[in-house]
Scaffold this motif. Structure first.
Motif, PDB file in Angstrom:
ATOM      1  N   ALA A   1       0.834  -1.204   0.000  1.00 22.81           N
ATOM      2  CA  ALA A   1       0.000   0.000   0.000  1.00 22.81           C
ATOM      3  C   ALA A   1       0.870   1.256   0.000  1.00 22.81           C
ATOM      4  O   ALA A   1       0.574   2.219  -0.712  1.00 22.81           O
ATOM      5  CB  ALA A   1      -0.937  -0.005   1.202  1.00 22.81           C
ATOM      6  N   GLU A   2       1.951   1.253   0.760  1.00 21.69           N
ATOM      7  CA  GLU A   2       2.850   2.408   0.779  1.00 21.69           C
ATOM      8  C   GLU A   2       3.550   2.586  -0.565  1.00 21.69           C
ATOM      9  O   GLU A   2       3.729   3.717  -1.036  1.00 21.69           O
ATOM     10  CB  GLU A   2       3.859   2.272   1.917  1.00 21.69           C
ATOM     11  N   ALA A   3       3.929   1.471  -1.197  1.00 26.52           N
ATOM     12  CA  ALA A   3       4.547   1.555  -2.523  1.00 26.52           C
ATOM     13  C   ALA A   3       3.554   2.132  -3.535  1.00 26.52           C
ATOM     14  O   ALA A   3       3.914   2.976  -4.369  1.00 26.52           O
ATOM     15  CB  ALA A   3       5.036   0.178  -2.970  1.00 26.52           C
ATOM     16  N   ALA A   4       2.301   1.694  -3.446  1.00 23.92           N
ATOM     17  CA  ALA A   4       1.268   2.214  -4.352  1.00 23.92           C
ATOM     18  C   ALA A   4       1.045   3.698  -4.121  1.00 23.92           C
ATOM     19  O   ALA A   4       0.908   4.473  -5.079  1.00 23.92           O
ATOM     20  CB  ALA A   4      -0.039   1.444  -4.153  1.00 23.92           C
ATOM     21  N   HIS A   5       1.044   4.104  -2.865  1.00 22.95           N
ATOM     22  CA  HIS A   5       0.844   5.520  -2.527  1.00 22.95           C
ATOM     23  C   HIS A   5       1.980   6.374  -3.091  1.00 22.95           C
ATOM     24  O   HIS A   5       1.757   7.511  -3.516  1.00 22.95           O
ATOM     25  CB  HIS A   5       0.740   5.665  -1.013  1.00 22.95           C
ATOM     26  N   GLY A   6       3.166   5.829  -3.138  1.00 22.59           N
ATOM     27  CA  GLY A   6       4.315   6.552  -3.682  1.00 22.59           C
ATOM     28  C   GLY A   6       4.320   6.663  -5.191  1.00 22.59           C
ATOM     29  O   GLY A   6       4.972   7.545  -5.746  1.00 22.59           O
ATOM     30  N   ARG A   7       3.580   5.787  -5.878  1.00 19.44           N
ATOM     31  CA  ARG A   7       3.608   5.807  -7.340  1.00 19.44           C
ATOM     32  C   ARG A   7       2.307   6.275  -7.979  1.00 19.44           C
ATOM     33  O   ARG A   7       2.278   6.637  -9.152  1.00 19.44           O
ATOM     34  CB  ARG A   7       3.998   4.438  -7.879  1.00 19.44           C
ATOM     35  N   CYS A   8       1.206   6.277  -7.245  1.00 12.85           N
ATOM     36  CA  CYS A   8      -0.102   6.649  -7.797  1.00 12.85           C
ATOM     37  C   CYS A   8      -0.109   8.127  -8.210  1.00 12.85           C
ATOM     38  O   CYS A   8       0.184   8.998  -7.391  1.00 12.85           O
ATOM     39  CB  CYS A   8      -1.187   6.382  -6.752  1.00 12.85           C
ATOM     40  N   PRO A   9      -0.459   8.439  -9.458  1.00 12.67           N
ATOM     41  CA  PRO A   9      -0.511   9.836  -9.890  1.00 12.67           C
ATOM     42  C   PRO A   9      -1.467  10.708  -9.074  1.00 12.67           C
ATOM     43  O   PRO A   9      -1.192  11.881  -8.853  1.00 12.67           O
ATOM     44  CB  PRO A   9      -0.966   9.741 -11.350  1.00 12.67           C
TER      45      PRO A   9
END
Length: 138
Positions: free
Chosen positions: A113-121
């Motif tokens: 989830a943290e990785a997604a938060h870092g990459r989500c536009p």
């Protein structure tokens, strides 16, 4: 940075009580303010549209993060709750992202989830301007 896609949507009528139309014709929706703010609540509203976009975008980023780490996801979901706040200076938004990752260890689910938060536009777009909380459930 190269532009890979541009979405063009026009608002007509009375803003929150008007309509939105995309240039490709795929989006053509009436809008109405929610009952909670004195509107009719008979059509979608800008907060719902933002929540839909954010949830879908974050879910895609989550899936990319899982693929990169070779983590299989099953029955995963992302729910975006977009709240409209009123204060003396006007209105602002906050977001709670509910990430459900059944079958994963809590630490692995949080990492994805943290990785997604870092990459989500969307996450990048609101960084420093909109309070976003990411809740993870396994």
């Amino acid at each position: 940075m190269a532009v890979v896609y541009t979405a063009e949507v026009t608002s007509t009528g009375d803003g929150r009580n008007g309509a939105v139309h995309s240039s490709d014709g795929l989006l053509d929706l009436p809008l109405s303010s929610p009952k909670a703010v004195g509107g009719s609540g008979t059509a979608t509203n800008p907060e719902q549209l933002f929540a839909a976009g954010y949830a879908a975008c974050f879910h895609s980023a989550l899936r990319v993060s899982a693929r990169e780490s070779r983590t299989a996801l099953t029955d995963d979901t992302v729910t975006a709750e977009v709240a409209l706040h009123k204060e003396e200076s006007g209105f602002h938004l906050s977001v709670v992202l509910g990430v459900v990752l059944p079958g994963l260890a809590p630490a692995e689910a949080r990492r994805l989830a943290e990785a997604a938060h870092g990459r989500c536009p969307y996450s990048k777009a609101v960084l420093g301007n909109v309070e976003v909380r990411v809740d993870v459930t396994v």
